[in-house]
Design a protein around this motif. Structure first.
Motif, PDB file in Angstrom:
ATOM      1  N   SER A   1      23.841  34.494 -21.050  1.00 28.57           N
ATOM      2  CA  SER A   1      24.135  33.395 -21.969  1.00 28.57           C
ATOM      3  C   SER A   1      22.887  32.543 -22.165  1.00 28.57           C
ATOM      4  O   SER A   1      22.545  31.719 -21.320  1.00 28.57           O
ATOM      5  N   LEU A   2      22.235  32.732 -23.277  1.00 29.35           N
ATOM      6  CA  LEU A   2      21.011  31.995 -23.561  1.00 29.35           C
ATOM      7  C   LEU A   2      21.280  30.496 -23.707  1.00 29.35           C
ATOM      8  O   LEU A   2      20.446  29.672 -23.343  1.00 29.35           O
ATOM      9  N   SER A   3      22.450  30.144 -24.160  1.00 31.77           N
ATOM     10  CA  SER A   3      22.748  28.721 -24.378  1.00 31.77           C
ATOM     11  C   SER A   3      22.964  27.958 -23.069  1.00 31.77           C
ATOM     12  O   SER A   3      22.764  26.750 -23.018  1.00 31.77           O
ATOM     13  N   THR A   4      23.378  28.642 -21.992  1.00 32.82           N
ATOM     14  CA  THR A   4      23.602  27.941 -20.722  1.00 32.82           C
ATOM     15  C   THR A   4      22.519  28.232 -19.684  1.00 32.82           C
ATOM     16  O   THR A   4      22.531  27.660 -18.608  1.00 32.82           O
ATOM     17  N   CYS A   5      21.606  29.108 -19.995  1.00 37.60           N
ATOM     18  CA  CYS A   5      20.517  29.449 -19.075  1.00 37.60           C
ATOM     19  C   CYS A   5      19.550  28.263 -18.987  1.00 37.60           C
ATOM     20  O   CYS A   5      19.075  27.761 -19.999  1.00 37.60           O
ATOM     21  N   THR A   6      19.284  27.784 -17.767  1.00 39.14           N
ATOM     22  CA  THR A   6      18.404  26.617 -17.610  1.00 39.14           C
ATOM     23  C   THR A   6      16.943  27.007 -17.453  1.00 39.14           C
ATOM     24  O   THR A   6      16.061  26.252 -17.844  1.00 39.14           O
ATOM     25  N   ALA A   7      16.674  28.169 -16.871  1.00 35.65           N
ATOM     26  CA  ALA A   7      15.287  28.629 -16.717  1.00 35.65           C
ATOM     27  C   ALA A   7      14.974  29.582 -17.865  1.00 35.65           C
ATOM     28  O   ALA A   7      15.082  30.794 -17.749  1.00 35.65           O
ATOM     29  N   ARG A   8      14.588  29.024 -19.020  1.00 35.68           N
ATOM     30  CA  ARG A   8      14.458  29.788 -20.261  1.00 35.68           C
ATOM     31  C   ARG A   8      13.053  30.288 -20.547  1.00 35.68           C
ATOM     32  O   ARG A   8      12.783  30.830 -21.610  1.00 35.68           O
ATOM     33  N   GLY A   9      12.130  30.103 -19.625  1.00 39.73           N
ATOM     34  CA  GLY A   9      10.788  30.656 -19.786  1.00 39.73           C
ATOM     35  C   GLY A   9      10.092  30.194 -21.053  1.00 39.73           C
ATOM     36  O   GLY A   9      10.056  29.011 -21.363  1.00 39.73           O
ATOM     37  N   TRP A  10       9.534  31.146 -21.793  1.00 41.92           N
ATOM     38  CA  TRP A  10       8.730  30.822 -22.980  1.00 41.92           C
ATOM     39  C   TRP A  10       9.536  30.111 -24.055  1.00 41.92           C
ATOM     40  O   TRP A  10       8.962  29.461 -24.926  1.00 41.92           O
ATOM     41  N   LEU A  11      10.856  30.212 -24.015  1.00 41.96           N
ATOM     42  CA  LEU A  11      11.673  29.503 -24.997  1.00 41.96           C
ATOM     43  C   LEU A  11      11.668  27.999 -24.757  1.00 41.96           C
ATOM     44  O   LEU A  11      11.994  27.231 -25.651  1.00 41.96           O
ATOM     45  N   ASP A  12      11.318  27.587 -23.558  1.00 38.78           N
ATOM     46  CA  ASP A  12      11.224  26.167 -23.209  1.00 38.78           C
ATOM     47  C   ASP A  12       9.757  25.866 -22.884  1.00 38.78           C
ATOM     48  O   ASP A  12       9.371  25.720 -21.726  1.00 38.78           O
ATOM     49  N   LYS A  13       8.946  25.789 -23.920  1.00 38.89           N
ATOM     50  CA  LYS A  13       7.501  25.676 -23.762  1.00 38.89           C
ATOM     51  C   LYS A  13       7.083  24.482 -22.903  1.00 38.89           C
ATOM     52  O   LYS A  13       6.246  24.624 -22.001  1.00 38.89           O
ATOM     53  N   ASP A  14       7.644  23.311 -23.145  1.00 40.96           N
ATOM     54  CA  ASP A  14       7.235  22.118 -22.396  1.00 40.96           C
ATOM     55  C   ASP A  14       7.493  22.275 -20.903  1.00 40.96           C
ATOM     56  O   ASP A  14       6.638  21.964 -20.072  1.00 40.96           O
ATOM     57  N   ARG A  15       8.664  22.780 -20.546  1.00 39.34           N
ATOM     58  CA  ARG A  15       8.984  22.969 -19.126  1.00 39.34           C
ATOM     59  C   ARG A  15       8.096  24.048 -18.516  1.00 39.34           C
ATOM     60  O   ARG A  15       7.605  23.901 -17.393  1.00 39.34           O
ATOM     61  N   THR A  16       7.856  25.133 -19.257  1.00 38.59           N
ATOM     62  CA  THR A  16       7.015  26.210 -18.742  1.00 38.59           C
ATOM     63  C   THR A  16       5.609  25.715 -18.458  1.00 38.59           C
ATOM     64  O   THR A  16       5.038  26.007 -17.410  1.00 38.59           O
ATOM     65  N   VAL A  17       5.048  24.928 -19.363  1.00 40.81           N
ATOM     66  CA  VAL A  17       3.703  24.391 -19.164  1.00 40.81           C
ATOM     67  C   VAL A  17       3.667  23.504 -17.920  1.00 40.81           C
ATOM     68  O   VAL A  17       2.757  23.607 -17.094  1.00 40.81           O
TER      69      VAL A  17
END
Length: 66
Positions: free
Chosen positions: A21-37
């Motif tokens: 479930s992409l909508s409930t996944c919290t560790a979204r990797g490259w889809l969450d650029k700010d958090r990944t950086v």
């Protein structure tokens, strides 16, 4: 030394959870650029503190022309 080579740690990207479930996944990797950086920066800081005295050369990218 390179500290990231094509894969992301589970705390940055959880492939199984995102596949379910992409909508409930919290560790979204490259889809969450700010958090990944932020997470990669924290990881790089940790590695630098732990191994900085032992490493002569750090690389920000591995195999840039592959």
């Amino acid at each position: 030394m390179t500290i990231n080579h094509y894969t992301l740690p589970l705390w940055i990207h959880d492939g199984n959870a995102c596949h379910q479930s992409l909508s409930t996944c919290t560790a979204r990797g490259w889809l969450d650029k700010d958090r990944t950086v932020r997470e990669i920066a924290k990881y790089a800081g940790f590695v630098a503190r732990e191994f900085g005295a032992e490493v002569d050369l750090w690389a920000t990218e591995n195999e840039p022309f592959a």
